[in-house]
Motif scaffolding. Structure first.
Motif, PDB file in Angstrom:
ATOM      1  N   LEU A 118       0.861  -1.185   0.000  1.00  0.00           N
ATOM      2  CA  LEU A 118       0.000   0.000   0.000  1.00  0.00           C
ATOM      3  C   LEU A 118       0.899   1.237   0.000  1.00  0.00           C
ATOM      4  CD1 LEU A 118      -2.899   1.063   0.101  1.00  0.00           C
ATOM      5  CD2 LEU A 118      -2.710   1.108   2.597  1.00  0.00           C
ATOM      6  N   ASP A 119       0.899   1.968  -1.098  1.00  0.00           N
ATOM      7  CA  ASP A 119       1.849   3.066  -1.275  1.00  0.00           C
ATOM      8  C   ASP A 119       1.269   4.434  -0.935  1.00  0.00           C
ATOM      9  OD1 ASP A 119       3.835   1.267  -2.345  1.00  0.00           O
ATOM     10  OD2 ASP A 119       2.600   1.176  -4.150  1.00  0.00           O
ATOM     11  N   THR A 120      -0.013   4.501  -0.684  1.00  0.00           N
ATOM     12  CA  THR A 120      -0.675   5.739  -0.305  1.00  0.00           C
ATOM     13  C   THR A 120      -2.030   5.386   0.285  1.00  0.00           C
ATOM     14  OG1 THR A 120      -1.584   7.839  -1.119  1.00  0.00           O
ATOM     15  CG2 THR A 120      -1.632   5.996  -2.641  1.00  0.00           C
ATOM     16  N   THR A 121      -2.569   6.267   1.107  1.00  0.00           N
ATOM     17  CA  THR A 121      -3.932   6.071   1.605  1.00  0.00           C
ATOM     18  C   THR A 121      -4.919   6.994   0.899  1.00  0.00           C
ATOM     19  OG1 THR A 121      -3.642   7.706   3.366  1.00  0.00           O
ATOM     20  CG2 THR A 121      -3.093   5.412   3.889  1.00  0.00           C
ATOM     21  N   ASP A 122      -4.436   7.800  -0.025  1.00  0.00           N
ATOM     22  CA  ASP A 122      -5.279   8.732  -0.768  1.00  0.00           C
ATOM     23  C   ASP A 122      -5.987   8.007  -1.900  1.00  0.00           C
ATOM     24  OD1 ASP A 122      -5.424  10.784  -3.268  1.00  0.00           O
ATOM     25  OD2 ASP A 122      -5.796  11.827  -1.364  1.00  0.00           O
ATOM     26  N   VAL A 123      -7.303   8.147  -1.978  1.00  0.00           N
ATOM     27  CA  VAL A 123      -8.116   7.419  -2.955  1.00  0.00           C
ATOM     28  C   VAL A 123      -7.670   7.714  -4.388  1.00  0.00           C
ATOM     29  CG1 VAL A 123     -10.442   7.124  -3.897  1.00  0.00           C
ATOM     30  CG2 VAL A 123     -10.103   7.306  -1.416  1.00  0.00           C
ATOM     31  N   GLN A 124      -7.517   8.987  -4.726  1.00  0.00           N
ATOM     32  CA  GLN A 124      -7.167   9.357  -6.094  1.00  0.00           C
ATOM     33  C   GLN A 124      -5.732   8.982  -6.431  1.00  0.00           C
ATOM     34  OE1 GLN A 124      -9.266  10.251  -8.394  1.00  0.00           O
ATOM     35  NE2 GLN A 124      -7.639  10.320  -9.938  1.00  0.00           N
ATOM     36  N   GLN A 125      -4.815   9.225  -5.507  1.00  0.00           N
ATOM     37  CA  GLN A 125      -3.424   8.843  -5.750  1.00  0.00           C
ATOM     38  C   GLN A 125      -3.302   7.344  -5.968  1.00  0.00           C
ATOM     39  OE1 GLN A 125      -0.924  10.272  -2.593  1.00  0.00           O
ATOM     40  NE2 GLN A 125      -0.649  12.284  -3.529  1.00  0.00           N
ATOM     41  N   TYR A 126      -4.045   6.578  -5.175  1.00  0.00           N
ATOM     42  CA  TYR A 126      -4.001   5.122  -5.319  1.00  0.00           C
ATOM     43  C   TYR A 126      -4.507   4.702  -6.696  1.00  0.00           C
ATOM     44  CZ  TYR A 126      -4.612   0.157  -4.335  1.00  0.00           C
ATOM     45  OH  TYR A 126      -4.541  -1.222  -4.400  1.00  0.00           O
ATOM     46  N   ARG A 127      -5.594   5.302  -7.143  1.00  0.00           N
ATOM     47  CA  ARG A 127      -6.132   4.954  -8.457  1.00  0.00           C
ATOM     48  C   ARG A 127      -5.144   5.312  -9.562  1.00  0.00           C
ATOM     49  NH1 ARG A 127     -10.931   3.423  -9.905  1.00  0.00           N
ATOM     50  NH2 ARG A 127     -11.867   4.072  -7.925  1.00  0.00           N
ATOM     51  N   GLU A 128      -4.511   6.473  -9.448  1.00  0.00           N
ATOM     52  CA  GLU A 128      -3.546   6.892 -10.472  1.00  0.00           C
ATOM     53  C   GLU A 128      -2.320   6.000 -10.480  1.00  0.00           C
ATOM     54  OE1 GLU A 128      -2.734  10.942  -9.536  1.00  0.00           O
ATOM     55  OE2 GLU A 128      -4.675  11.684 -10.262  1.00  0.00           O
ATOM     56  N   LEU A 129      -1.917   5.530  -9.309  1.00  0.00           N
ATOM     57  CA  LEU A 129      -0.714   4.713  -9.200  1.00  0.00           C
ATOM     58  C   LEU A 129      -0.941   3.270  -9.614  1.00  0.00           C
ATOM     59  CD1 LEU A 129       2.249   4.496  -8.262  1.00  0.00           C
ATOM     60  CD2 LEU A 129       1.372   4.007  -5.968  1.00  0.00           C
TER      61      LEU A 129
END
Length: 318
Positions: A118-129
Motif C-alpha cells: 500500500l503506497d498511499t492512503t489517498d483514494v485518487q493517488q491510489y487509483r492513479e498509481l
C-alpha cells in the motif's frame, strides 16, 4: 546451504504468476501480454522444487506474483507447502485486494504472515498509481485482522507522497499494529520516469517536522530491512534500501519465477531453467544437484547502480 561467498541461503521466493489485477506504475505499468498458461509451472512441479530446496537447507518460503491470489488454488498450494517436513515458514506478498474472499482459505492453510502493499492512503493517488480501488485494500486489511494473520505494510515511496501522505500511512499502521516498511524504488526499464524517495530522505523529513528517529535493533522477519522507532509511533518502521544501503553481503535468498527459472539475484539474468529439467525427465537427484550448483554460483551483488534492470518486477516475483 552456502553459496560461493559463504552466505547461508535459506529463503526461496516463489512467483505463482506474472499476472496481476493492478498495474502499479513502478512494477508493470503497461502489460500487453502474459506468459501462456502452459508455460507456468504446475503446482505439483512447484512442490517438487520445494522438496529439493528443503533438502538443500531452504526452510523459509515467500509466495509472490504478479499478484499470487489471482491464481486459482493458491491457498491449497500454500497448505501443501506448509505441510512439507523441514518447512519452517511460509509467507505471502499481496496487494490485498482479493483478501476478503480468500482469507478463510488462507487462514486454514497455515500461512504464517503476509506483506500487504500500500503506497498511499489517498483514494485518487491510489487509483492513479495502481488503476485500482483502495477500498478493496482497506477491506483486505480488516479481513486480515479478523482472521488473525499477522501482516506488515509495504510502501514504495515516490516523489509527491509528502509528509502528510507518510503520516497517514503511519496512522494506518498504528491502527492495525502492523510494522510499516518503506522499500526504495529499484531502477527498472519500465519505471525510469518515476522518482523514488530514499530512506535517509524520509528520516530527515520526520526530523525536520520535530520527530525523533532512533534505530531499532530488533529483528522483525527474514528480510534485509533496517528498523527504526519514531517518536509518537508505536510500531516499528522498516527501510529496505537496495541502492543507498546495499545489503548484498547478507543476502540469503534466491527466486523462482512463474515459468520455473531459478534466479540467484533479483537483478541478474543468471540462473537455471528448472522447467526444462522437470519436463525432460530429470530425477530428484539431478534436480537437487543442479539447484545446488546454481545457488553456489550466486553473484556477489546487483548492478542497479550501474544500469536499470530490463524487466518488469511482476515478471520475476518482486
Amino acid at each position: 546451504m552456502k553459496d560461493q561467498y559463504k552466505r547461508n541461503i535459506d529463503y526461496l521466493r516463489i512467483s505463482l504468476t506474472d499476472r496481476c489485477n493492478l498495474h502499479c506504475r513502478y512494477c508493470q505499468p503497461e502489460v500487453a501480454c502474459h506468459v501462456p498458461h502452459e508455460q507456468i509451472l504446475r503446482y505439483e512441479e512447484l512442490l517438487r522444487i520445494c522438496r529439493a530446496a528443503v533438502r538443500l537447507g531452504i526452510s523459509k518460503f515467500k509466495i509472490t506474483g504478479g499478484e499470487p491470489l489471482v491464481r486459482k488454488g493458491c491457498a491449497a498450494f500454500i497448505r501443501e507447502l506448509r505441510r512439507l517436513e523441514g518447512v519452517a515458514q511460509v509467507t505471502l506478498t499481496t496487494n490485498g485486494t482479493l483478501l476478503p474472499q480468500l482469507l478463510p482459505e488462507l487462514a486454514a492453510s497455515g500461512l504464517d504472515s503476509m506483506n500487504i502493499s500500500l503506497d498511499t492512503t489517498d483514494v485518487q493517488q491510489y487509483r492513479e498509481l495502481t488503476g485500482g480501488d483502495i477500498k478493496t485494500v482497506f477491506a483486505g486489511l480488516a479481513a486480515a485482522r479478523e482472521a488473525g494473520i499477522p501482516f506488515k505494510l509495504n510502501c514504495v515511496p515516490l516523489a509527491g507522497l509528502g509528509f502528510d501522505g507518510v503520516r497517514q500511512l503511519l496512522k494506518l499502521a498504528e491502527e492495525y499494529q502492523a510494522p510499516l516498511r518503506f522499500i526504495e524504488l529499484m531502477p527498472l526499464a519500465c519505471n525510469g520516469s518515476l522518482q523514488g524517495i530514499s530512506g535517509s530522505a524520509l528520516r530527515q523529513l520526520w526530523e525536520q517536522h520535530g520527530l525523533q528517529v532512533t534505530r531499532d535493533e530488533q529483528v522483525y522477519g527474514n528480510g534485509p530491512a533496517s528498523y527504526y522507532r519514531l517518536s509518537g509511533c508505536s510500531v516499528p518502521i522498516g527501510f529496505i534500501e537496495p541502492i543507498h544501503n546495499r545489503f548484498c553481503a547478507a543476502c540469503n535468498r534466491v527466486r523462482l519465477t512463474s515459468v520455473g527459472f531459478l534466479k540467484t539475484c533479483l537483478y541478474s539474468a543468471e540462473g537455471l531453467d528448472l522447467a526444462v529439467l522437470l519436463r525432460s525427465g530429470a530425477d530428484d537427484a539431478r534436480l537437487e544437484q543442479a539447484m545446488q550448483q546454481t545457488i553456489w554460483q550466486k553473484p556477489w551483488g546487483h548492478k542497479f547502480d550501474v544500469t536499470p534492470a530490463q524487466f518488469n518486477m511482476s515478471q520475476i516475483g518482486g
